[in-house]
Design an enzyme around this catalytic site. Sequence first.
Site, mmCIF file in Angstrom:
data_model
loop_
_atom_site.group_PDB
_atom_site.id
_atom_site.type_symbol
_atom_site.label_atom_id
_atom_site.label_comp_id
_atom_site.label_asym_id
_atom_site.label_seq_id
_atom_site.Cartn_x
_atom_site.Cartn_y
_atom_site.Cartn_z
ATOM 1 N N ASP A 88 0.857 -1.176 0.000
ATOM 2 C CA ASP A 88 0.000 0.000 0.000
ATOM 3 C C ASP A 88 0.901 1.235 0.000
ATOM 4 O O ASP A 88 1.872 1.294 0.762
ATOM 5 C CB ASP A 88 -0.858 -0.020 1.278
ATOM 6 C CG ASP A 88 -2.307 0.354 1.012
ATOM 7 O OD1 ASP A 88 -2.522 1.445 0.452
ATOM 8 O OD2 ASP A 88 -3.200 -0.426 1.369
ATOM 9 N N ASP B 156 -3.097 4.454 -2.263
ATOM 10 C CA ASP B 156 -4.183 4.879 -1.393
ATOM 11 C C ASP B 156 -4.628 6.310 -1.695
ATOM 12 O O ASP B 156 -3.785 7.198 -1.844
ATOM 13 C CB ASP B 156 -3.701 4.819 0.065
ATOM 14 C CG ASP B 156 -4.792 5.190 1.056
ATOM 15 O OD1 ASP B 156 -5.769 4.445 1.156
ATOM 16 O OD2 ASP B 156 -4.659 6.249 1.718
ATOM 17 N N GLU C 45 -6.476 3.633 -5.822
ATOM 18 C CA GLU C 45 -7.777 3.889 -5.214
ATOM 19 C C GLU C 45 -8.072 5.336 -5.569
ATOM 20 O O GLU C 45 -7.510 6.251 -4.980
ATOM 21 C CB GLU C 45 -7.721 3.695 -3.706
ATOM 22 C CG GLU C 45 -9.104 3.778 -3.082
ATOM 23 C CD GLU C 45 -9.080 4.215 -1.636
ATOM 24 O OE1 GLU C 45 -9.975 3.823 -0.891
ATOM 25 O OE2 GLU C 45 -8.173 4.975 -1.248
ATOM 26 N N HIS D 259 -11.115 -3.951 2.997
ATOM 27 C CA HIS D 259 -11.025 -3.631 4.430
ATOM 28 C C HIS D 259 -11.848 -2.423 4.841
ATOM 29 O O HIS D 259 -11.846 -2.051 6.007
ATOM 30 C CB HIS D 259 -9.549 -3.387 4.775
ATOM 31 C CG HIS D 259 -9.038 -2.159 4.070
ATOM 32 N ND1 HIS D 259 -8.897 -2.083 2.694
ATOM 33 C CD2 HIS D 259 -8.680 -0.940 4.530
ATOM 34 C CE1 HIS D 259 -8.467 -0.884 2.361
ATOM 35 N NE2 HIS D 259 -8.327 -0.172 3.451
ATOM 36 N N ASP D 260 -12.522 -1.773 3.896
ATOM 37 C CA ASP D 260 -13.327 -0.587 4.214
ATOM 38 C C ASP D 260 -14.819 -0.871 4.148
ATOM 39 O O ASP D 260 -15.624 0.033 4.371
ATOM 40 C CB ASP D 260 -13.023 0.542 3.212
ATOM 41 C CG ASP D 260 -11.670 1.193 3.448
ATOM 42 O OD1 ASP D 260 -11.191 1.171 4.597
ATOM 43 O OD2 ASP D 260 -11.095 1.724 2.479
HETATM 44 O O1 TEU Z 1 -9.681 4.993 1.864
HETATM 45 C C1 TEU Z 1 -9.910 6.234 1.270
HETATM 46 C C2 TEU Z 1 -11.270 6.425 0.811
HETATM 47 O O2 TEU Z 1 -12.117 5.581 0.906
HETATM 48 C C3 TEU Z 1 -11.472 7.730 0.239
HETATM 49 O O3 TEU Z 1 -10.371 8.017 -0.540
HETATM 50 C C4 TEU Z 1 -12.700 7.854 -0.557
HETATM 51 O O4 TEU Z 1 -12.374 8.568 -1.660
HETATM 52 C C5 TEU Z 1 -13.734 8.628 0.166
HETATM 53 O O5 TEU Z 1 -14.141 7.915 1.290
HETATM 54 C C6 TEU Z 1 -14.920 8.993 -0.714
HETATM 55 O O6 TEU Z 1 -15.725 7.906 -1.006
HETATM 56 C C7 TEU Z 1 -8.352 4.724 2.062
HETATM 57 C C8 TEU Z 1 -8.185 3.448 2.825
HETATM 58 O O7 TEU Z 1 -8.709 2.386 2.075
HETATM 59 C C9 TEU Z 1 -8.810 3.607 4.169
HETATM 60 O O8 TEU Z 1 -8.738 2.427 4.915
HETATM 61 C C10 TEU Z 1 -8.095 4.739 4.900
HETATM 62 O O9 TEU Z 1 -8.732 4.995 6.105
HETATM 63 C C11 TEU Z 1 -8.064 6.019 4.062
HETATM 64 O O10 TEU Z 1 -7.662 5.771 2.723
HETATM 65 C C12 TEU Z 1 -7.073 7.007 4.632
HETATM 66 O O11 TEU Z 1 -5.780 6.636 4.330
#
Ligand code: TEU
Length: 543
Positions: free
Chosen positions: A98, A199, A248, A316-317
């Site tokens: 990551d 990320d 992402e 994981h989200d």
């Molecule tokens: O998630 C980020 C994320 O979901 C946002 O970028 C998204 O664009 C936003 O919620 C709008 O829908 C990543 C990781 O997957 C997460 O676990 C972390 O908490 C986050 O980044 C911060 O690093």
Amino acid sequence: MAENWWKNAIGYQIYPRSFKDSNGDGIGDLQGVIEKLPYLQELGIDFIWLNPIYASPNVDNGYDISDYQAIQPEYGTMEDFKELLEKAHAVGIRVILDLVVNHTSDQHPWFIEAKKSKDSPYRDFYHWQDATEQKLPNDWQSFFGGSTWTIDPETNQAYFHVFAPQQPDLNWKNPKVRDEIYQMIRWWLDLGIDGFRLDAISHIQKADWKMKIKDNPWAPFMNVSGIDAYMQDLKALFDEYPIMTVGEASGVTSKKAVDWTKEEGYLDMIFELEHNVRKGIPGQERIDLLGFKKVLARWQKHLEHEGWNALYIENHDNPRFNTVLGNETAKSAKALAVMYLFLKGTPFIYQGQELGMTNFPFTAIEQVDAKDSHSYYNRLLAEGVSEKEALAIVTRWTRDNSRTPMQWDETKNGGFTSGKPWLSVNPNTAEINVASEQDDDSVLNFYKQLIAYRKDEKIFTEGGFDLIAVNDPDIFAYVRSNQEKKVLVLVNVSEKKRHLELPKRIYSKKWQLKISNGGQKPIAKQMTFEPYDALVFESVNQK
Ligand code: TEU
Ligand code: CA
């Protein structure tokens, strides 16, 4: 090394904290991953993506990094990491990490220095603006709730963060920041890792602080113009190595995704973040299949000729799909696997998904670890929602549903740890676990079958995609085709018996059943499906 090896590969996402604890402290670690390499090898996957394993105060479980070039002590040492890399490679498994470069931890030495004074050489590594509690630079809101600005009373300025206050955003406009990041990336690539999951990468560029928000509260930091130059730099660097990159990139539309992921694009592929279309009352929401399917079909179409998709249903989200789209049975877990594994793109499987793991039966907010869930819960209470209802609403979709430990066996702690797990193991580890899924009928064995089949057939890599039964709210059906053959995927994603009339161009062909999670059903004009039936057929094109 074959070019674009990732096009015909299947990935497996490991949340290291919850995968396997090797030393009894209740926290998963790198030696635990090493121990389970034979399991991954047998599953048939080609690469693993590890969620952050770097030094971190763990405000956001590793997404707040205090040292990019050190391993989080809870997970092991750099020696452990090198051992993992070597042993994974020895069994043909690549390793991607990551890359969290939108922000650091507030405990990163750069931020500690930056905070000391306005004249610090590191001040400009972050975004600082003059501010008081009464007058913040703007009214932008962070993803985790509250203002994107946190005041520093010592200097009468505030710093900017799109996530938690402990995750200050890096200032990408500063060439010194970019140099540091690029050096760090090179350091990891020179160590021999096989790529990165980037990320929150679409947030690295911010709009002018004066920008007024109209409808989308996150527009000022979602794929904002000017990001291109940074992405070009990253691409040039990545191109020097035979790696894969997956972004992402929320806010990058399916149309824009072509530019991001085509041959000359910045990254090899990106995850779309649109498919969790929800329906139902809060606390009992489910995925709306029609919405889900339309999003996926649109991404398939837009990236048909150029660009590449990253396919996933869990991570994981998000909650477990076998709860929010399936009915928590082995059969529905298998149906969901068939539904997405044969789309065009690189599939990712999230740990435990291959067992049919489900959401956790939360009965108290204390069982939840995720900070964003706690702040959501408190917000609901403040709005007058009852404790019981707030708990149901928050825990339906909390990220902790997918973060409970991997279920290796039927014992209380699921064979995850000999100590006390950092997050409770789902009690259904009594039935759903690796040890008990060694039989032919298991979800795990079904995944192995699907993976082997998918890798064996090049039609899944390059073949075209056509959605059928486009408006059916319960059936996900599509055809993949190339010069030689067609593959027909039919899945009843519901608890009801369903009927489907197939178009003539389909039922008139000769089909052979390849995969099924239940009955043997011949292709006919009128098809009837039992709940969560999933079938895959092949037809060889007539010369
Ligand atoms: O998630 C980020 C994320 O979901 C946002 O970028 C998204 O664009 C936003 O919620 C709008 O829908 C990543 C990781 O997957 C997460 O676990 C972390 O908490 C986050 O980044 C911060 O690093
Ligand atoms: Ca441990």
